[in-house]
Design a protein around this motif. Structure first.
Motif, PDB file in Angstrom:
ATOM      1  N   THR A 186       1.049  -1.183   0.071  1.00  0.00           N
ATOM      2  CA  THR A 186      -0.186  -0.241  -0.141  1.00  0.00           C
ATOM      3  C   THR A 186       1.395   1.069  -0.198  1.00  0.00           C
ATOM      4  OG1 THR A 186      -1.652  -0.857   0.661  1.00  0.00           O
ATOM      5  CG2 THR A 186      -1.783   1.175   0.819  1.00  0.00           C
ATOM      6  N   VAL A 187       2.337   1.299   0.747  1.00  0.00           N
ATOM      7  CA  VAL A 187       2.188   1.939   0.522  1.00  0.00           C
ATOM      8  C   VAL A 187       3.680   2.672  -0.147  1.00  0.00           C
ATOM      9  CG1 VAL A 187       4.505   3.455   1.790  1.00  0.00           C
ATOM     10  CG2 VAL A 187       2.657   2.204   3.632  1.00  0.00           C
ATOM     11  N   VAL A 188       4.019   1.569  -0.545  1.00  0.00           N
ATOM     12  CA  VAL A 188       5.351   1.602  -2.028  1.00  0.00           C
ATOM     13  C   VAL A 188       5.203   0.563  -2.414  1.00  0.00           C
ATOM     14  CG1 VAL A 188       7.137   3.249  -0.819  1.00  0.00           C
ATOM     15  CG2 VAL A 188       6.853   1.114  -0.354  1.00  0.00           C
ATOM     16  N   PRO A 189       3.879   0.368  -2.909  1.00  0.00           N
ATOM     17  CA  PRO A 189       3.785  -0.973  -4.453  1.00  0.00           C
ATOM     18  C   PRO A 189       4.883  -1.272  -5.736  1.00  0.00           C
ATOM     19  CG  PRO A 189       2.147   1.411  -4.573  1.00  0.00           C
ATOM     20  CD  PRO A 189       2.764   1.527  -3.272  1.00  0.00           C
ATOM     21  N   ASP A 190       5.380   0.659  -6.170  1.00  0.00           N
ATOM     22  CA  ASP A 190       6.424   0.439  -7.039  1.00  0.00           C
ATOM     23  C   ASP A 190       7.790   0.093  -6.371  1.00  0.00           C
ATOM     24  OD1 ASP A 190       6.625   2.993  -5.408  1.00  0.00           O
ATOM     25  OD2 ASP A 190       8.363   3.222  -6.298  1.00  0.00           O
ATOM     26  N   LEU A 191       7.857  -0.759  -5.441  1.00  0.00           N
ATOM     27  CA  LEU A 191       8.966  -0.979  -4.913  1.00  0.00           C
ATOM     28  C   LEU A 191       8.818  -2.774  -5.652  1.00  0.00           C
ATOM     29  CD1 LEU A 191      10.344   0.276  -1.721  1.00  0.00           C
ATOM     30  CD2 LEU A 191      10.866   0.898  -4.003  1.00  0.00           C
ATOM     31  N   PHE A 192       8.016  -3.515  -5.925  1.00  0.00           N
ATOM     32  CA  PHE A 192       7.452  -4.635  -6.097  1.00  0.00           C
ATOM     33  C   PHE A 192       8.080  -4.671  -7.611  1.00  0.00           C
ATOM     34  CE2 PHE A 192       5.501  -4.272  -2.365  1.00  0.00           C
ATOM     35  CZ  PHE A 192       5.740  -5.615  -1.593  1.00  0.00           C
ATOM     36  N   GLY A 193       8.762  -5.806  -7.858  1.00  0.00           N
ATOM     37  CA  GLY A 193       8.839  -6.529  -9.271  1.00  0.00           C
ATOM     38  C   GLY A 193       9.967  -5.734  -9.346  1.00  0.00           C
TER      39      GLY A 193
END
Length: 467
Positions: free
Chosen positions: A146-153
């Motif tokens: 939720t907080v930093v979704p862009d860190l995944f993948g």
């Protein structure tokens, strides 16, 4: 990057991809690779990332090399005013550097008393106590997705120049193909290899480790140096296999645990004497040794000799087999490392730092503390090192540890067709002259007996002794 070999960089990245997949799937934790334009900018990049995600704690493993320690200190300096707790762990060692001291509270500079003191400590105290981690800060206040979704993948770069800015060593695809097959990535692969070693090779380790044709080594070093598995995990498996004993019992298990203590020893030395990670000898008086590649009178010949050593064309089959294996496969057993290193530093009297760097640029398990310690041992410049007057005879090493010339035949193609195994240890002298010429294999670039005398005299002169 301490001259990391392309194979090691590739191995590191492959392990990161495996870790990323597992963390995201099993724990909903992203693994992100940060990029800095230069080493000096790393602290700012790390601190900026911590601030961006709103972290209150930064956990890290201590690295003991000088520049790495300075980097970590700089990160802490940047984060302290922001109230971020930086918590370090000594998971690279079983016992943290500085803990093993003599009764006079001094650092041990000789392995055997260090090992005994180390073993006494481990018997009295569980190694987990030296991790030095603070209490769990508690659960995250919100979902990471939720907080930093862009860190995944986040994409992890491939082992190419484009993917590693500033990395300029040439990449040999054939070497990568070999190491990718020989060194599968991931923590599961590491533990599987450790389990197989403990079950099938550990008991014979104290003998088989010296015979490269027997493949008696654990081959855990690549996983250890990249942090895929801990020395603590390896030690605990060997200890369990030995009925909980660490200095008595099965000879193979005891010997392998002692090799892990050697690994600890060189790290403790690196912390106590940081000069060894800055191209300086441990024994300062050996700075006066006149290496042939430093002397104008012998420099040109030394350069030719160094090139021959690098290419595996010295005329000494066991040395050449070792060097060709290193270049082609990115790995060497300990015995072959010692033989090759001793030949460069004693027979050729070439500065050990050049060999140290060449090894680091080719080994998948290249490790600054271990590699430096091993080279300085061979060159008689380090702590607990080989006395300068003891020089390996490459012919005897070959006959003793590769008696059937299996390793020589495998890597020295020119000699494969020779049926007489005994002749292969010293082919220029043991084969008929016409037969030797037809092999196309070079004659020895130096005479071992004369080279041994030259090396001993060079060390005597450096020490101010009469020659």
């Amino acid at each position: 990057m301490h001259d990391y070999a392309p194979a090691k960089v590739d191995f590191l990245l492959r392990n990161l991809r495996d870790l990323q997949t597992r963390l995201e799937a099993e724990f909903q934790i992203p693994l992100t690779v940060l990029h800095a334009a230069s080493w000096d900018e790393v602290p700012q990049v790390v601190a900026g990332f911590v601030e961006r995600v709103g972290a209150t704690h930064l956990y890290y493993n201590h690295e003991y090399e000088v520049h790495e320690a300075r980097r970590d200190a700089a990160v802490q300096t940047l984060l302290a005013p922001k109230g971020v707790a930086c918590v370090g762990a000594h998971d690279e060692c079983i016992v943290a550097p500085g803990v093993v001291k003599s009764k006079e509270n001094k650092v041990y500079t000789v392995y055997t008393p260090f090992r005994k003191a180390w073993q006494d400590l481990v018997k009295r105290k569980h190694p987990q106590d030296w991790l030095a981690m603070s209490p769990d800060p508690g659960a995250n206040p919100a979902s990471v997705r939720t907080v930093v979704p862009d860190l995944f993948g986040t994409a992890i770069p491939e082992a190419t120049h484009e993917g590693l800015p500033g990395y300029t060593l040439p990449i040999d695809e054939s070497v990568l193909a070999h190491t990718r097959a020989a060194w599968p990535a991931g923590e599961t692969a590491a533990h599987d290899r450790l389990k197989r070693f403990a079950q099938s090779k550990l008991s014979a380790y104290s003998v088989d480790r010296d015979f490269p044709a027997l493949d008696g080594c654990s081959s855990m070093s690549g996983y250890l140096t990249t942090g895929v598995i801990s020395a603590r995990a390896c030690f605990n498996v060997a200890r369990a296999a030995n009925g909980g004993q660490i200095d008595t019992g099965d000879k193979g298990a005891v010997h392998w645990m002692q090799e892990l203590v050697w690994r600890e020893f060189y790290r403790h030395i690196l912390v106590a004497f940081p000069r060894v990670s800055m191209n300086q000898p441990f024994k300062l008086d050996t700075k006066l040794v006149k290496w042939t590649d430093h002397d104008p009178a012998t420099k040109d010949e030394a350069e030719r000799h160094f090139a021959a050593w690098c290419e595996g064309k010295t005329g000494y089959p066991i040395v050449d087999a070792a060097m060709r294996m290193l270049v082609q496969e990115g790995y060497l057993s300990n015995r072959l490392r010692m033989v090759a290193a001793m030949f460069l530093t004693k027979d050729l009297l070439i500065d050990w730092r050049r060999g140290e760097r060449f090894f680091m640029r080719h080994l998948i398990d290249g490790d600054l503390a271990q590699n430096n310690g091993g080279w300085q041992w061979s060159a008689s410049t380090g702590t607990d090192s080989q006395p300068y007057f003891r020089v390996f005879n490459p012919y005897l090493q070959s006959e003793k540890f590769d008696p059937d010339a299996v390793t020589i035949r495998k890597y020295v193609q020119e000699l494969r067709a020779v049926k007489d195994s005994k002749a292969l240890h010293e082919p220029h002298a043991r084969l008929p002259a016409a037969v030797f010429v037809r092999t196309g294999y070079p004659r020895p670039i130096v005479d071992h007996k004369a080279a041994r005398v030259r090396a001993i005299n060079a060390f005597k002169i450096a020490a101010g002794k009469v020659v």
